[in-house]
Enzyme design. Structure first.
Site, PDB file in Angstrom:
ATOM      1  N   CYS A  62      -6.221 -10.682  -5.502  1.00 18.70           N
ATOM      2  CA  CYS A  62      -6.910 -11.659  -6.456  1.00 18.70           C
ATOM      3  C   CYS A  62      -6.013 -11.522  -7.553  1.00 18.70           C
ATOM      4  CB  CYS A  62      -8.370 -10.122  -6.803  1.00 18.70           C
ATOM      5  SG  CYS A  62      -9.025  -9.767  -5.569  1.00 18.70           S
TER       6      CYS A  62
ATOM      7  N   CYS B 284       0.951  -1.583  -0.418  1.00 14.64           N
ATOM      8  CA  CYS B 284       0.444  -0.153  -0.268  1.00 14.64           C
ATOM      9  C   CYS B 284       0.886   1.174   0.184  1.00 14.64           C
ATOM     10  CB  CYS B 284      -1.237  -0.306   0.851  1.00 14.64           C
ATOM     11  SG  CYS B 284      -1.526   1.369   1.828  1.00 14.64           S
TER      12      CYS B 284
ATOM     13  N   CYS C 209       0.231   3.256   3.045  1.00 15.07           N
ATOM     14  CA  CYS C 209       1.104   3.044   5.059  1.00 15.07           C
ATOM     15  C   CYS C 209       2.758   3.084   4.224  1.00 15.07           C
ATOM     16  CB  CYS C 209       1.373   1.316   4.226  1.00 15.07           C
ATOM     17  SG  CYS C 209      -0.979   0.888   3.901  1.00 15.07           S
TER      18      CYS C 209
ATOM     19  N   CYS D  23      -5.677  -5.704  -6.716  1.00 16.08           N
ATOM     20  CA  CYS D  23      -5.730  -6.623  -5.568  1.00 16.08           C
ATOM     21  C   CYS D  23      -5.079  -7.719  -6.087  1.00 16.08           C
ATOM     22  CB  CYS D  23      -7.115  -7.182  -4.507  1.00 16.08           C
ATOM     23  SG  CYS D  23      -6.967  -8.553  -3.857  1.00 16.08           S
TER      24      CYS D  23
END
Length: 512
Positions: A409, A61, A64, A406
């Site tokens: 995913c 991320c 993050c 994702c």
């Protein structure tokens, strides 16, 4: 329904490796000041520290990564506080830690939560994201939830006329009203600044002669002072929620508006959103009419927002809107149904809103086009055909709800492909996928993270898929869970016979 983001944090905000398997406070030179926790050490750390902040993050991320050095610097500074204020982090992207992410309803990264009183009181962190701001914010949070105001001069240390300030006015600091107020302050202290006083004339606004018990909310918008004398805890929360958001929230790049924007999207109430270009559009005429409409319909259960398209690209992507549709107005109701009027004129706003309240509007659905060619092993499903493929096809369907960005995913994609290829010869089984960021998710499914999979049988039974993530696991699950055509027919026949028998049975009559 669409993604249940308890308020849509995943729309507005996006948030390494484990230092050790146990949570220990860093002491060695060069050690991180931020505690690294995992599912094994989390509960022990919460029990150990009466006040702790935890960041739930994902290594991939970007937000993050930006937060990491600020969070670490803040942790170093706060470790010097008396008592030390502990900052921790959990890799919520790691498989073993996913139960923590589920338990604490982590729906976006980074998410920071404050754990008070050994986890008895858990709150969202809603402060700044740079080191100095984090330090200042948490130093205030670690103190008493509400501070006593002893003089007009003393209030200046707490009062900021650009923020919401909530003050309890009492005859004495005891009794049910005071207890309820302090309970509420403890619960909402991460959202608002609280104070309490024996004298209303210490406050900068409002009737100085009023006697308590009374709660006074000071704010920088609409009515600058709002009072209430209902000290029931639920009534207090409702009063604060209703009074602490502008009648019309502005979605732009002004950081002063961001707290109200968060509250707007977190609310479960229906939402009316007007989007236009603040720089080039006829802003003044729209604002005048829209604010008047918000005043006219203030007794309705609906919240209002006006947004600049340059600042609200995330909302446009979330709702499947395009800039060339503006000016547009969109309503999302409490059931996640959406109603859209694009290219709206200012003088059409009030009449369109009346049509909504009268139930005369047709819902708008976000959907990608139905694929013209759909011959891959994993079938592509969109909002416009999901009911046909999943519920009306008479087949057993395993459907994945995913997001293109994702990581999990992407890892699952070839596995699903392998499973679907293995089952190609089974005409009673379909494996499908839907981009949940580009399509509205029906109310039959609850999607709080990616990927989320469900298994739907021909009889309409919906089961969340929580088994293994290998192709063999998926194939085994489907083979064990699927309904055969003969079984479905037998069930339908039995149901029909039971219904016929019930019709033929004479009703029992009471004798006089």
């Amino acid at each position: 329904m669409a993604i249940r983001s308890k308020a849509w944090i995943s729309l507005l905000l996006a948030l390494a490796a484990v230092l050790s398997a146990r949570a220990e406070e860093p002491a060695a030179a060069g050690a991180e000041a931020v505690l690294t926790l995992d599912v094994d050490s989390f509960d022990e750390a919460v029990a150990k520290h009466p006040f702790m902040v935890v960041e739930f993050y994902a290594p991939w991320c970007g937000h993050c990564k930006n937060l990491a050095p600020e969070y670490e610097n803040a942790a170093k500074e706060l470790s010097k506080h008396d008592p030390p204020i502990v900052l921790a982090k959990v890799d919520a992207n790691e498989e073993k830690n996913r139960p923590l992410a589920t338990k604490y309803e982590i729906q976006g990264f980074p998410t920071l939560k404050i754990f008070r009183n050994q986890g008895k009181n858990i709150q969202e962190y809603k402060g700044p994201r740079e080191a100095d701001g984090i330090v200042d914010y948490l130093k205030k949070q670690v103190g008493p939830a509400s501070k006593e105001i002893k003089s007009a001069e003393g209030v200046a240390a707490h009062f900021d006329d650009k923020k919401i300030y909530i003050v309890g006015i009492f005859k004495e600091f005891s009794g049910t009203e005071f207890t309820n107020f302090m309970e509420l302050a403890e619960k909402l202290s991460s959202d608002y600044d609280f104070g309490h006083t024996l004298h209303a004339n210490h406050l900068p606004r409002g009737d100085a002669s009023v006697e308590g018990p009374l709660i006074r909310l000071l704010k920088p918008f609409d009515d600058l002072v709002v009072d209430s004398k209902d000290f029931d805890v639920a009534a207090l929360e409702k009063f604060i929620d209703a009074s602490s958001t502008p009648r019309v929230v502005t979605f732009d790049n002004n950081p002063d508006n961001h707290p109200y924007l968060m509250k707007f999207f977190q609310s479960s109430a229906p939402k009316a959103m007007l989007f236009l270009n603040f720089s080039t559009g006829p802003l003044d005429s729209f604002k005048s009419v829209y604010y008047a409409a918000a005043e006219e319909f203030k007794d309705k259960e609906i919240k209002f927002l006006i947004g600049d398209i340059e600042a609200s690209q995330g909302a446009f992507q979330y709702f499947g809107l395009k800039e060339d549709q503006t000016p547009l107005i969109l309503i999302q109701d409490g059931d996640s149904k959406k109603f859209l009027k694009d290219h709206i004129e200012a003088d059409q706003i009030v009449s369109w809103l009346k049509e909504y309240f009268d139930g005369k509007l047709t819902p708008f659905k976000k959907s990608e086009p139905i694929p013209e060619v759909n011959n891959e092993p994993v079938k592509v499903v969109v909002a416009d055909n999901i009911h046909d493929v999943v519920f009306k096809s008479g087949k057993n369907v395993l459907i994945e709800f995913y997001a293109p960005w994702c990581g999990h995913c992407k890892k699952l994609a070839p596995i699903l492909e392998e499973a679907a290829t293995t089952l190609l010869s089974d005409e009673e089984v379909v494996i499908a996928k839907m981009d949940a960021t580009a399509n509205d998710v029906p109310s039959e499914f609850e999607v709080q993270g990616y990927p989320t999979m469900y298994f739907v049988t021909p009889s309409g039974k919906v089961t969340s898929y929580d088994s293994g993530r290998t192709a063999d696991d998926i194939v085994d699950f489907i083979n064990k869970s699927k309904e055969t055509a003969s079984a479905v027919q037998a069930t339908a026949t039995a149901s029909g016979k039971a219904a016929d028998a019930a019709e033929k049975t004479e009703p029992v009559k009471d004798e006089l």
